[in-house]
Design a protein around this motif. Sequence first.
Motif, mmCIF file in Angstrom:
data_model
loop_
_atom_site.group_PDB
_atom_site.id
_atom_site.type_symbol
_atom_site.label_atom_id
_atom_site.label_comp_id
_atom_site.label_asym_id
_atom_site.label_seq_id
_atom_site.Cartn_x
_atom_site.Cartn_y
_atom_site.Cartn_z
ATOM 1 N N LEU A 1 2.771 3.060 -5.285
ATOM 2 C CA LEU A 1 2.464 2.870 -6.675
ATOM 3 C C LEU A 1 1.469 3.861 -7.242
ATOM 4 N N ALA A 2 1.691 3.734 -8.562
ATOM 5 C CA ALA A 2 0.813 4.465 -9.392
ATOM 6 C C ALA A 2 0.554 3.540 -10.663
ATOM 7 N N GLY A 3 -0.756 3.709 -11.258
ATOM 8 C CA GLY A 3 -0.999 2.775 -12.497
ATOM 9 C C GLY A 3 -2.697 2.917 -12.618
ATOM 10 N N GLU A 4 -3.026 1.962 -13.649
ATOM 11 C CA GLU A 4 -4.343 1.913 -14.210
ATOM 12 C C GLU A 4 -5.076 1.049 -13.357
ATOM 13 N N VAL A 5 -6.343 1.434 -13.215
ATOM 14 C CA VAL A 5 -7.205 0.339 -12.375
ATOM 15 C C VAL A 5 -7.977 -0.638 -13.288
ATOM 16 N N MET A 6 -7.457 -2.105 -13.066
ATOM 17 C CA MET A 6 -7.931 -2.918 -14.175
ATOM 18 C C MET A 6 -9.252 -3.821 -13.408
ATOM 19 N N ALA A 7 -9.630 -3.604 -12.275
ATOM 20 C CA ALA A 7 -10.775 -4.284 -11.691
ATOM 21 C C ALA A 7 -10.920 -3.709 -10.378
ATOM 22 N N THR A 8 -12.062 -3.730 -9.906
ATOM 23 C CA THR A 8 -12.623 -3.162 -8.593
ATOM 24 C C THR A 8 -13.494 -4.434 -7.741
ATOM 25 N N GLY A 9 -13.077 -4.147 -6.716
ATOM 26 C CA GLY A 9 -13.392 -5.439 -5.697
ATOM 27 C C GLY A 9 -14.920 -5.060 -5.152
ATOM 28 N N GLU A 10 -15.472 -6.015 -4.520
ATOM 29 C CA GLU A 10 -17.003 -5.545 -4.009
ATOM 30 C C GLU A 10 -16.971 -4.609 -3.050
ATOM 31 N N GLY A 11 -18.010 -3.496 -3.407
ATOM 32 C CA GLY A 11 -18.080 -2.379 -2.468
ATOM 33 C C GLY A 11 -17.439 -1.359 -2.856
ATOM 34 N N VAL A 12 -16.646 -1.251 -3.801
ATOM 35 C CA VAL A 12 -15.873 0.122 -4.505
ATOM 36 C C VAL A 12 -16.856 0.823 -5.360
ATOM 37 N N ALA A 13 -17.125 2.190 -4.810
ATOM 38 C CA ALA A 13 -17.890 2.887 -5.655
ATOM 39 C C ALA A 13 -17.216 4.169 -6.035
ATOM 40 N N SER A 14 -15.893 4.447 -5.502
ATOM 41 C CA SER A 14 -15.132 5.635 -5.602
ATOM 42 C C SER A 14 -14.256 5.417 -6.875
ATOM 43 N N PHE A 15 -14.258 4.407 -7.611
ATOM 44 C CA PHE A 15 -13.111 4.069 -8.556
ATOM 45 C C PHE A 15 -13.859 3.145 -9.679
ATOM 46 N N THR A 16 -13.441 3.260 -10.831
ATOM 47 C CA THR A 16 -13.886 2.519 -12.032
ATOM 48 C C THR A 16 -12.683 2.011 -12.705
ATOM 49 N N VAL A 17 -12.813 1.190 -13.563
ATOM 50 C CA VAL A 17 -12.065 0.507 -14.406
ATOM 51 C C VAL A 17 -11.714 1.660 -15.260
ATOM 52 N N GLY A 18 -10.275 1.872 -15.584
ATOM 53 C CA GLY A 18 -9.727 2.909 -16.225
ATOM 54 C C GLY A 18 -9.139 3.861 -15.488
ATOM 55 N N ASP A 19 -9.526 4.326 -14.241
ATOM 56 C CA ASP A 19 -8.983 5.468 -13.533
ATOM 57 C C ASP A 19 -7.317 5.024 -13.372
ATOM 58 N N ARG A 20 -6.874 6.242 -13.461
ATOM 59 C CA ARG A 20 -5.345 6.352 -13.039
ATOM 60 C C ARG A 20 -5.434 6.679 -11.405
ATOM 61 N N VAL A 21 -4.506 5.988 -10.648
ATOM 62 C CA VAL A 21 -4.553 6.238 -9.207
ATOM 63 C C VAL A 21 -3.176 6.058 -8.605
ATOM 64 N N THR A 22 -2.936 6.586 -7.519
ATOM 65 C CA THR A 22 -1.664 6.251 -6.670
ATOM 66 C C THR A 22 -2.010 6.116 -5.198
ATOM 67 N N GLY A 23 -1.019 5.058 -4.663
ATOM 68 C CA GLY A 23 -1.480 5.158 -2.993
ATOM 69 C C GLY A 23 -0.377 4.032 -2.672
ATOM 70 N N LEU A 24 -0.506 3.822 -1.175
ATOM 71 C CA LEU A 24 0.473 2.986 -0.628
ATOM 72 C C LEU A 24 0.129 1.634 -0.608
ATOM 73 N N CYS A 25 0.965 0.995 -1.004
ATOM 74 C CA CYS A 25 0.478 -0.642 -1.037
ATOM 75 C C CYS A 25 1.289 -1.342 0.016
ATOM 76 N N PHE A 26 0.819 -2.197 0.742
ATOM 77 C CA PHE A 26 1.420 -2.854 1.909
ATOM 78 C C PHE A 26 2.118 -4.151 1.652
ATOM 79 N N ALA A 27 1.699 -4.678 0.648
ATOM 80 C CA ALA A 27 2.138 -5.975 0.407
ATOM 81 C C ALA A 27 2.234 -6.268 -1.277
ATOM 82 N N ASP A 28 3.279 -6.935 -1.649
ATOM 83 C CA ASP A 28 3.626 -7.111 -2.990
ATOM 84 C C ASP A 28 3.416 -6.142 -4.069
#
Length: 307
Positions: A60-87
């Motif tokens: 999937l690809a899209g815009e980061v809307m929120a980051t979980g605890e411990g995430v320092a490499s991405f911020t809200v508003g970043d556009r990312v892509t990656g493999l999602c294993f569920a839902d």
Amino acid sequence: MLRMRHEVNGGPEVLFAEQVDRPVAGPGELLVRTEAIGVTLPTVRKVREGSGPVSFGGELAGEVMATGEGVASFTVGDRVTGLCFADAYAEFAVLNAAMASRVPDGASAVDAVALVRSGLVARGAYEAARVEPGESVLVTAAASAVGSLAVQYAKAAGAGRVVAAVSSAAKAGFVRGLGADRVVLYEDADWGAPYDVILDGVGGDLLAPAVRALATGGRIVAFSSGGGTVEAYELLVRGASMIGFQMRAIATGKPELYDRWLRELWRLHSAGTLRTAVHEEIPLAEAARAHAVIEQRRNLGKVVLVP
């Protein structure tokens, strides 16, 4: 939000849409508003053949809307892509930050979904084969998302004769347009053998004729979810070898190599050397239609769901 599910196994007809709450990003995770979702043959097979309901995974690809605890490499508003294993078939999805990468400026979400995962598999399979300059390469499932990029990458990397194997003559023009020197059908007698390298994205019953098409000292790299068996004698008489390739092993075990390949893919795409092929952009709510395209092997390139 809209999410696609299924409760029983079967064909595309078992998929249905439901309205659910947005998920929440946990530790090390990203909440992504999805803009494009890739449909893969392994997911389609799990729906058809699995032992019970499975959560749809996929690129999937899209815009980061929120980051979980411990995430320092991405911020809200970043556009990312990656493999999602569920839902993954949803308007919002949770993505493990370790599996995410940035989408370059100027690239679309559809480009990212069509290029990154499929391109990494194509690149990795080619690397696993240890192709020497000028060697002949046959790519099976050449009209698929991975196969279409594998044909182009083999040409760019200096392979000699690059041949595309497809299931139907209707796909011949498409793979020739990718740069294939020749097109063969699975039903053909000898596939234009012999080949130094075969990149196999089909498996199953096609493994046996693929091995027989190898030259002395040839290598076949299997990267599909199709299974299949190979007679050891067929490898022995050719002095040939068979190699299994899995992208997850590179992503988790060799992150530096993974990042280098990723940068190379985007560079080749930007230069026009690797062109993404998208069969169709299909609304998320019509995911059943997307699965039907994959099951019927009608796709030329990537099938993409768009919320």
